[in-house]
Design an enzyme around this catalytic site. Structure first.
Site, PDB file in Angstrom:
ATOM      1  N   SER A 144       0.860  -1.187   0.000  1.00  0.00           N
ATOM      2  CA  SER A 144       0.000   0.000   0.000  1.00  0.00           C
ATOM      3  C   SER A 144       0.891   1.229   0.000  1.00  0.00           C
ATOM      4  O   SER A 144       2.058   1.154   0.395  1.00  0.00           O
ATOM      5  CB  SER A 144      -0.846   0.010   1.274  1.00  0.00           C
ATOM      6  N   TYR A 157      -2.016  -0.770  10.557  1.00  0.00           N
ATOM      7  CA  TYR A 157      -1.985  -1.065   9.121  1.00  0.00           C
ATOM      8  C   TYR A 157      -0.679  -0.586   8.499  1.00  0.00           C
ATOM      9  O   TYR A 157       0.011  -1.326   7.796  1.00  0.00           O
ATOM     10  CB  TYR A 157      -3.192  -0.398   8.463  1.00  0.00           C
TER      11      TYR A 157
HETATM   12  N1  LIG Z   1      -8.867  -0.894  -0.836  1.00  0.00           N
HETATM   13  C1  LIG Z   1      -7.861  -0.024  -0.900  1.00  0.00           C
HETATM   14  O1  LIG Z   1      -8.071   1.198  -1.032  1.00  0.00           O
HETATM   15  C2  LIG Z   1      -6.426  -0.510  -0.837  1.00  0.00           C
HETATM   16  C3  LIG Z   1      -5.401   0.411  -1.078  1.00  0.00           C
HETATM   17  C4  LIG Z   1      -4.073  -0.014  -1.042  1.00  0.00           C
HETATM   18  C5  LIG Z   1      -3.789  -1.340  -0.780  1.00  0.00           C
HETATM   19  N2  LIG Z   1      -4.806  -2.224  -0.532  1.00  0.00           N
HETATM   20  C6  LIG Z   1      -4.435  -3.600  -0.246  1.00  0.00           C
HETATM   21  O2  LIG Z   1      -5.066  -4.434  -1.200  1.00  0.00           O
HETATM   22  C7  LIG Z   1      -5.307  -5.723  -0.635  1.00  0.00           C
HETATM   23  C8  LIG Z   1      -6.759  -6.110  -0.828  1.00  0.00           C
HETATM   24  O3  LIG Z   1      -7.579  -5.106  -0.253  1.00  0.00           O
HETATM   25  P1  LIG Z   1      -9.136  -5.008  -0.514  1.00  0.00           P
HETATM   26  O4  LIG Z   1      -9.501  -3.587  -0.394  1.00  0.00           O
HETATM   27  O5  LIG Z   1      -9.494  -5.777  -1.721  1.00  0.00           O
HETATM   28  O6  LIG Z   1      -9.667  -5.752   0.822  1.00  0.00           O
HETATM   29  P2  LIG Z   1     -11.016  -6.565   1.096  1.00  0.00           P
HETATM   30  O7  LIG Z   1     -11.253  -6.456   2.567  1.00  0.00           O
HETATM   31  O8  LIG Z   1     -12.105  -6.184   0.157  1.00  0.00           O
HETATM   32  O9  LIG Z   1     -10.577  -8.063   0.736  1.00  0.00           O
HETATM   33  C9  LIG Z   1      -9.664  -8.758   1.518  1.00  0.00           C
HETATM   34  C10 LIG Z   1      -9.929 -10.243   1.381  1.00  0.00           C
HETATM   35  O10 LIG Z   1      -9.019 -10.923   2.261  1.00  0.00           O
HETATM   36  C11 LIG Z   1      -9.727 -11.909   2.975  1.00  0.00           C
HETATM   37  N3  LIG Z   1      -9.066 -12.158   4.263  1.00  0.00           N
HETATM   38  C12 LIG Z   1      -9.084 -11.372   5.373  1.00  0.00           C
HETATM   39  N4  LIG Z   1      -8.401 -11.960   6.361  1.00  0.00           N
HETATM   40  C13 LIG Z   1      -7.925 -13.132   5.871  1.00  0.00           C
HETATM   41  C14 LIG Z   1      -7.144 -14.192   6.429  1.00  0.00           C
HETATM   42  N5  LIG Z   1      -6.734 -14.158   7.708  1.00  0.00           N
HETATM   43  N6  LIG Z   1      -6.839 -15.230   5.637  1.00  0.00           N
HETATM   44  C15 LIG Z   1      -7.270 -15.298   4.360  1.00  0.00           C
HETATM   45  N7  LIG Z   1      -8.025 -14.338   3.788  1.00  0.00           N
HETATM   46  C16 LIG Z   1      -8.348 -13.273   4.547  1.00  0.00           C
HETATM   47  C17 LIG Z   1     -11.128 -11.344   3.146  1.00  0.00           C
HETATM   48  O11 LIG Z   1     -12.084 -12.387   3.419  1.00  0.00           O
HETATM   49  C18 LIG Z   1     -11.343 -10.652   1.801  1.00  0.00           C
HETATM   50  O12 LIG Z   1     -11.906 -11.532   0.848  1.00  0.00           O
HETATM   51  C19 LIG Z   1      -4.854  -5.626   0.823  1.00  0.00           C
HETATM   52  O13 LIG Z   1      -3.544  -6.115   0.960  1.00  0.00           O
HETATM   53  C20 LIG Z   1      -4.889  -4.138   1.079  1.00  0.00           C
HETATM   54  O14 LIG Z   1      -4.020  -3.764   2.137  1.00  0.00           O
HETATM   55  C21 LIG Z   1      -6.111  -1.847  -0.566  1.00  0.00           C
END
Ligand SMILES: NC(=O)c1ccc[n+]([C@@H]2O[C@H](COP(=O)([O-])OP(=O)(O)OC[C@H]3O[C@@H](n4cnc5c(N)ncnc54)[C@H](O)[C@@H]3O)[C@@H](O)[C@H]2O)c1
Length: 263
Positions: A144, A157
């Site tokens: 991120s 985070y």
């Molecule tokens: N959404 C944003 O704005 C954003 C920005 C930068 C980086 N990210 C990164 O992108 C990635 C995905 O984010 P997202 O927004 O799609 O999140 P999200 O919460 O929509 O999806 C995360 C998924 O991970 C699964 N998960 C959670 N804990 C788990 C565990 N212990 N074991 C296995 N699976 C597990 C959840 O069930 C979910 O399906 C993350 O690494 C996040 O830090 C997101």
């Protein structure tokens, strides 16, 4: 770059929804067979079925808690049993719990560490044991912009994402001689993702006494390119890092932020 991953075997954790589901689909569209692993068994199954139907690639849904070593080890073994090898492991699963430091319950802080940093360590460790023996493979962490710059009232985070870059650089050194590359991708705010739509807009609107549309605009205004990050923006870089086109790249943490983060 259509078909650049033809026949490769890929795994995406947290693949049941959001960015992980989009990346799993994108890897399949590029020709890979994909294991979709998530703590939520139903979303893993639904996503895997949808990807198989859309792309004709083989998919494998798996339930896993990435913070549990026995489960992660079994997940990797299951992928190898099904597909015979593992070429690309995307560590995408993460959670976000945000509190001001003096009010942050220690157990919640630890929970974020367990999934985001310890979970990445476990996925990388067990993917690497297979890839090291193969003498090839690409491990990619979804990091991120919060892995490069501190995040207001969001210490757990950001700490896990900063730690993820240290882990990426260190294991890139461990694995370089075996032909295994390890890189991270640092997306900006995915303003159309479930995280934002189902929770962050409403939380921030309440906290700051403004509308959800104003919250969205505030975040867009922080980006030099004046838009949120999309799944495809991230997918383009993940596909590149997974492919042979990135064969001389390891230990990198690449910003995909429309210019918001430059270090
Ligand atoms: N959404 C944003 O704005 C954003 C920005 C930068 C980086 N990210 C990164 O992108 C990635 C995905 O984010 P997202 O927004 O799609 O999140 P999200 O919460 O929509 O999806 C995360 C998924 O991970 C699964 N998960 C959670 N804990 C788990 C565990 N212990 N074991 C296995 N699976 C597990 C959840 O069930 C979910 O399906 C993350 O690494 C996040 O830090 C997101």
């Amino acid at each position: 770059m259509a078909g650049v991953l033809e026949g490769r075997i890929a795994l995406v954790t947290g693949g049941g929804q959001g960015l992980g589901a989009a990346l799993a689909l994108r890897l399949a569209q590029e020709g890979a067979h994909v294991a979709v692993a998530d703590i939520n068994e139903q979303t893993a199954r639904d996503t895997a079925a949808q990807i198989a139907a859309e792309t004709g690639r083989r998919t494998l849904p798996l339930q896993v808690d990435v913070a549990e070593e026995a489960q992660v080890s079994a997940m990797i073994d299951r992928v190898v049993a099904e597909f015979g090898r593992l070429d690309v492991a995307v560590s995408n699963a993460a959670i976000l719990i945000a509190e001001e430091i003096t009010e942050f319950p220690a157990e919640k802080w630890r929970a974020v560490m367990n999934v985001n940093l310890f979970g990445y360590f476990l996925v990388a460790k067990h993917a690497a044991r297979v890839m090291k023996a193969q003498r090839s493979g690409a491990i990619i962490q979804i990091n991120s912009k919060s892995g490069k710059k501190g995040s207001f009232k969001n210490s757990a985070y950001a700490a896990t994402k900063f730690g993820g870059i240290g882990l990426t650089q260190s294991i890139a050194l461990d694995l370089a001689e075996y032909g295994v590359r390890v890189n991270a991708v640092c997306p900006g705010n995915l303003l159309d993702s479930p995280l934002w739509i189902n929770s962050l807009y409403a939380q921030y609107a309440r906290k700051w006494g403004i509308s959800e549309a104003e919250v969205r605009q505030k975040y867009i205004d922080q980006v030099p390119m004046k838009r949120g990050c999309t799944y495809n923006d991230v997918g383009n870089v993940v596909v590149f890092l997974a492919s042979d086109q990135a064969s001389y790249m390891t230990g990198q943490a690449i910003n995909v932020t429309g210019g918001q983060e430059m270090r």
